[in-house]
Write an enzyme that holds these catalytic residues in place. Sequence first.
Site, short mmCIF file in Angstrom:
data_model
loop_
_atom_site.label_atom_id
_atom_site.label_comp_id
_atom_site.label_asym_id
_atom_site.label_seq_id
_atom_site.Cartn_x
_atom_site.Cartn_y
_atom_site.Cartn_z
N CYS A 171 -3.51 -6.67 20.79
CA CYS A 171 -2.28 -5.94 20.49
C CYS A 171 -2.60 -4.45 20.50
CB CYS A 171 -1.76 -6.36 19.13
SG CYS A 171 -0.48 -5.26 18.51
N CYS A 211 2.01 -11.27 19.45
CA CYS A 211 1.21 -10.71 18.35
C CYS A 211 1.92 -11.10 17.07
CB CYS A 211 1.11 -9.18 18.45
SG CYS A 211 0.43 -8.46 16.92
N CYS A 228 2.82 -8.17 14.66
CA CYS A 228 4.07 -7.47 15.02
C CYS A 228 5.25 -8.42 14.99
CB CYS A 228 4.02 -6.90 16.43
SG CYS A 228 2.80 -5.63 16.71
N HIS A 238 -2.26 -3.27 16.68
CA HIS A 238 -3.15 -3.80 15.65
C HIS A 238 -4.59 -4.02 16.13
CE1 HIS A 238 0.86 -4.93 14.02
NE2 HIS A 238 0.28 -4.56 12.90
N HIS A 296 4.03 1.56 2.30
CA HIS A 296 5.28 0.92 1.84
C HIS A 296 5.92 1.73 0.73
CE1 HIS A 296 2.55 -2.52 2.98
NE2 HIS A 296 3.44 -2.46 3.96
N LYS A 300 -2.94 5.12 10.95
CA LYS A 300 -1.87 4.55 10.15
C LYS A 300 -2.47 3.58 9.13
CE LYS A 300 2.21 1.63 10.29
NZ LYS A 300 2.51 0.25 10.63
N HIS A 302 0.85 -1.19 0.00
CA HIS A 302 0.00 0.00 0.00
C HIS A 302 0.89 1.25 0.00
CE1 HIS A 302 0.84 0.55 4.27
NE2 HIS A 302 0.41 -0.67 4.53
N LYS A 333 -1.92 -3.05 6.59
CA LYS A 333 -2.51 -4.21 5.94
C LYS A 333 -3.31 -5.01 6.94
CE LYS A 333 1.67 -5.41 4.75
NZ LYS A 333 2.92 -5.91 4.15
N1 MSP Z 1 9.35 -6.74 7.67
C1 MSP Z 1 9.46 -5.66 8.58
C2 MSP Z 1 10.78 -4.92 8.42
C3 MSP Z 1 12.00 -5.76 8.53
S1 MSP Z 1 13.44 -4.85 8.20
C4 MSP Z 1 14.68 -5.80 8.71
C5 MSP Z 1 8.31 -4.68 8.38
N2 MSP Z 1 7.67 -4.75 7.21
S2 MSP Z 1 6.40 -3.88 6.81
O1 MSP Z 1 6.03 -4.33 5.49
O2 MSP Z 1 5.40 -3.95 7.82
O3 MSP Z 1 6.86 -2.38 6.78
C6 MSP Z 1 7.90 -1.96 5.95
C7 MSP Z 1 8.05 -0.46 5.94
O4 MSP Z 1 6.83 0.15 5.53
C8 MSP Z 1 8.39 0.14 7.31
O5 MSP Z 1 9.33 1.18 7.16
C9 MSP Z 1 7.09 0.72 7.76
O6 MSP Z 1 7.30 1.79 8.63
C10 MSP Z 1 6.54 1.19 6.43
N3 MSP Z 1 5.13 1.44 6.53
C11 MSP Z 1 4.10 0.54 6.59
N4 MSP Z 1 2.95 1.24 6.75
C12 MSP Z 1 3.22 2.57 6.81
C13 MSP Z 1 2.45 3.74 6.80
N5 MSP Z 1 1.15 3.73 6.88
N6 MSP Z 1 3.12 4.93 6.67
C14 MSP Z 1 4.47 5.00 6.47
N7 MSP Z 1 5.21 3.92 6.47
C15 MSP Z 1 4.64 2.71 6.87
O7 MSP Z 1 8.05 -3.90 9.26
#
Ligand code: MSP
Length: 518
Positions: A149, A131, A134, A152, A26, A301, A23, A304
């Site tokens: 959590c 969780c 997380c 979440h 990411h 925030k 989304h 997913k």
């Molecule tokens: N897999 C772990 C990271 C492991 S790194 C060794 C993870 N993955 S994630 O897919 O949940 O998130 C990846 C990145 O996307 C993170 O930097 C997270 O902060 C970012 N974001 C996910 N949702 C977000 C928002 N709504 N806004 C901004 N960034 C966010 O965590």
Amino acid sequence: PPMTAAPPFYITTPIYYVNADPHIGHAYTTIKSDIVARHHRQRGEDVFFLTGTDEHGAKIAESAERVGRTPREHADLLSARFRDLGGVLASTHDFFIRTTDPEHEAGVQRIVAAIHDAGDIYRGSYGGWYCSACEAFYGEDDLGPGRTCAIHGTPVRWVEEENWFFRLSAYRDRLLAHYDANPGWVLPAARRNEARSMIEGGLDDLSISRAQIEWGVPVPWDAGQTIYVWIDALLNYRTALAYARPGEDLTARYWPPSLQVMGKDILKFHAVIWPAMLMAAGLELPERLMIHGYVLKGGEKMSKTTGNVVDPFPFIERYGIDALRYYLTREVRFGEDGTFTAEGFEGRYSGELANELGNLLNRTVSMVGRYRDGVVPADPGGDRELAAEVDAAVVTVREAFDRLDLSRAAEDAWVLVRRFNRLVEERAPWKLAKDPERAGDLDQTLFSLAEGLRTAAILVWPIIPGSVERLLGALRQDPTRVGLDDARWGAGVPQARVAPIPPLFPRIEPDEPEEGAA
Ligand code: MSP
């Protein structure tokens, strides 16, 4: 004189969980990192930019099960979605790692075994609220109402097992010493303080293996356990360098990372656990961590796990990737959260991109066409002040990037875009064109507009690269000459023959009404 090699700049994004489709949150992390990577290439540095996917653990195994796929099928499918997203975002990463790569898995085992050999891993038993969204344990006090959590809002479950533990508690003083000796290690400062106080408050040892989760990398000395997915994932930053380029080991060239980018939700893993692991393994620590805020939707925030998401693909299809890159850079200010709204997006698109930058190009090219047969006049050398304003902007943009303040860098560059739009009004070339005695002034104005636009465009190239390359093409400048050195006044191709192009940011009509609608 000896050739000096370009200084290395190694930058990473977090690796994305493959539990669901990407989304805009990411996209934001990747875009921010890509902008920094591109800017450092503009400085002439030897950049290596890493991204990829995080594919092991309970979160992935459970989401695969829900849709009736094996974890591997699920990971293959969704990893490809994130890889595609990278392409659509115009991300210039040099390698896309997957934690299911056999080279990564072997690398993880090697490093974990080294930490074990160093004496920092021991066996113990553990009970806690888990969780899986997380992938973390919580104490009773950390939970939300009804044993959920706190992040979440989903139910947690009690997990109790024999695990391998990392002696994180033993690293408190060394971590504090590192923080105090390197005040800019974590940016912005509020995040640094937050991480430092987590450490100061005392650290518990960390369970780094799972007895009940099969989808993971086996503990090398205990086949009955897999390595905790966060340990597996963090090590990607190190393992990738050994195999990213076939036949070459880039580790010595790029380690340690110059900059690691991430959202604030994963601060503790990167600013507390990660440096302690590296210390335990005898490896150098990254030079800086850049912690960004959230892209919010309706005040929350995007996530997913909660389903509160905006799909980036339709926006990109409609407005082009540069519009999204620009919007997110301006809207989600450094250190703050920002809210994604369709109206805000459209406002910046038509206001700043189309009416300011797009229009400046359009006016410049058409006036050069109308008054000088399409050839930009040679520089009469009279606009010293404008030249100085451009040089000053190059410095402020560079400084904003040094502070990792990308929103500020965009604003500082936009000052030039506005400056040159104002110049059109101030000089009124249509009036100069009527007076043959002022031909020199008209030459100067047309030169300065073309040169000002060229330099301003180079400054925003990291943010809106495709549009800038097209813009440079219209000015008949070399679209590959986008280095900071090229952003100097007078460094462009002289007396270029410009050529009109379709609008950079075309007007987007509101959605067509449904067939047959009144
Ligand atoms: N897999 C772990 C990271 C492991 S790194 C060794 C993870 N993955 S994630 O897919 O949940 O998130 C990846 C990145 O996307 C993170 O930097 C997270 O902060 C970012 N974001 C996910 N949702 C977000 C928002 N709504 N806004 C901004 N960034 C966010 O965590």
